[in-house]
Design a protein around this motif. Sequence first.
Motif, mmCIF file in Angstrom:
data_model
loop_
_atom_site.group_PDB
_atom_site.id
_atom_site.type_symbol
_atom_site.label_atom_id
_atom_site.label_comp_id
_atom_site.label_asym_id
_atom_site.label_seq_id
_atom_site.Cartn_x
_atom_site.Cartn_y
_atom_site.Cartn_z
ATOM 1 N N GLY A 96 0.814 -1.202 0.000
ATOM 2 C CA GLY A 96 0.000 0.000 0.000
ATOM 3 C C GLY A 96 0.850 1.256 0.000
ATOM 4 O O GLY A 96 1.983 1.255 0.482
ATOM 5 N N GLY A 121 -2.689 12.250 -6.545
ATOM 6 C CA GLY A 121 -2.865 10.855 -6.914
ATOM 7 C C GLY A 121 -2.480 10.534 -8.344
ATOM 8 O O GLY A 121 -2.277 9.367 -8.684
ATOM 9 N N SER A 131 1.774 -2.299 -7.187
ATOM 10 C CA SER A 131 1.361 -3.502 -7.893
ATOM 11 C C SER A 131 1.372 -4.629 -6.884
ATOM 12 O O SER A 131 1.636 -4.420 -5.692
ATOM 13 N N ALA A 176 -6.151 -0.031 3.739
ATOM 14 C CA ALA A 176 -6.520 1.304 3.265
ATOM 15 C C ALA A 176 -6.934 2.205 4.422
ATOM 16 O O ALA A 176 -6.537 3.378 4.490
ATOM 17 N N LEU A 195 -3.507 3.729 -2.513
ATOM 18 C CA LEU A 195 -3.543 2.623 -3.465
ATOM 19 C C LEU A 195 -3.048 1.375 -2.750
ATOM 20 O O LEU A 195 -1.987 1.398 -2.127
ATOM 21 N N GLU A 202 -2.546 -2.908 -3.358
ATOM 22 C CA GLU A 202 -2.560 -4.060 -4.255
ATOM 23 C C GLU A 202 -2.151 -5.302 -3.459
ATOM 24 O O GLU A 202 -1.478 -5.205 -2.428
ATOM 25 N N GLU A 231 -12.310 -6.835 -6.748
ATOM 26 C CA GLU A 231 -11.364 -5.995 -5.999
ATOM 27 C C GLU A 231 -12.105 -4.837 -5.343
ATOM 28 O O GLU A 231 -12.819 -4.078 -6.007
ATOM 29 N N TYR A 273 -13.459 -1.414 -4.076
ATOM 30 C CA TYR A 273 -13.283 -0.055 -4.596
ATOM 31 C C TYR A 273 -12.455 0.805 -3.649
ATOM 32 O O TYR A 273 -11.799 1.753 -4.075
ATOM 33 N N ASN A 317 -9.764 0.332 -2.256
ATOM 34 C CA ASN A 317 -8.320 0.133 -2.325
ATOM 35 C C ASN A 317 -7.627 1.055 -3.324
ATOM 36 O O ASN A 317 -6.419 0.986 -3.487
ATOM 37 N N ASP A 318 -8.384 1.915 -3.999
ATOM 38 C CA ASP A 318 -7.799 2.828 -4.984
ATOM 39 C C ASP A 318 -8.639 4.106 -4.979
ATOM 40 O O ASP A 318 -9.636 4.203 -5.689
ATOM 41 N N ARG A 349 -8.848 8.594 -4.629
ATOM 42 C CA ARG A 349 -8.191 9.890 -4.772
ATOM 43 C C ARG A 349 -9.159 11.004 -4.412
ATOM 44 O O ARG A 349 -10.338 10.946 -4.756
ATOM 45 N N TYR A 384 -13.402 6.752 1.496
ATOM 46 C CA TYR A 384 -13.152 5.366 1.868
ATOM 47 C C TYR A 384 -14.405 4.722 2.463
ATOM 48 O O TYR A 384 -14.790 3.594 2.098
#
Length: 232
Positions: free
Chosen positions: A23, A34, A41, A148, A177, A179, A187, A189, A191-192, A194, A209
């Motif tokens: 993270g 962002g 990754s 997160a 972010l 991964e 996955e 939402y 976790n990514d 801005r 969040y």
Amino acid sequence: MTFSICVRERYTDEEGDDQTRFGVAVTTRLPGVGTLCPFASENGAIATQSLVNVELGRKGIEYVDDGLAIEDALHALLNADDGVENRQLHGVDADGTFTFSGDECNGWYGHESGENYTVAGNLLTGESVVTETAREYRENEDDDRPLAERLIDALAAGYAEGGDKREELHVQSAALLVETTEADETEPYYNDLRVDATETPILDLREAYELAGDGFAAAVERYEAARDEADS
């Protein structure tokens, strides 16, 4: 212009398999952080900042994905960068950490690293911004809450210490972010995320969040109900 945190966490998934998540979270007193600074990754996480060279993050993650150790990858990129004295670059991969702050970064600037994390910042009110960001993460590293959420808490701790010292700049931003090596077709939402332009970046990132988590749970519930109905 920024402070940020990168982390690596090993965990066991619901099937009992060993996994690793990475993270990165960042905030600054400029819009759109962002789009520039955080990269991650399933193999690592990197933050590039100060006088930003986006390619250090983009290519750094590519090199790590290709199997190069993060220290070797980022050293190689910095060695080829004419503006290295103005760069701040840090991150983690599956086995190691890397931190770098060029001699011409604007003060206060500096970095800290631990076994599973790196924190760095520049144009800060003081060293305590980095120290408190790291402390907050360490104290909650084994918490069961999603990474997160804990990254937002770490940013909040640094922000409470003063964060970016340029108080005359009201438009701010934040991003996170996450991964993981775990294969998941749904996955989350959250976790990514801005927040590109706001006067309250940490508050707004936390709200985003929470809303994203609620939305994800609602979507999963709806699709599972529809699937069960179709199967009946």
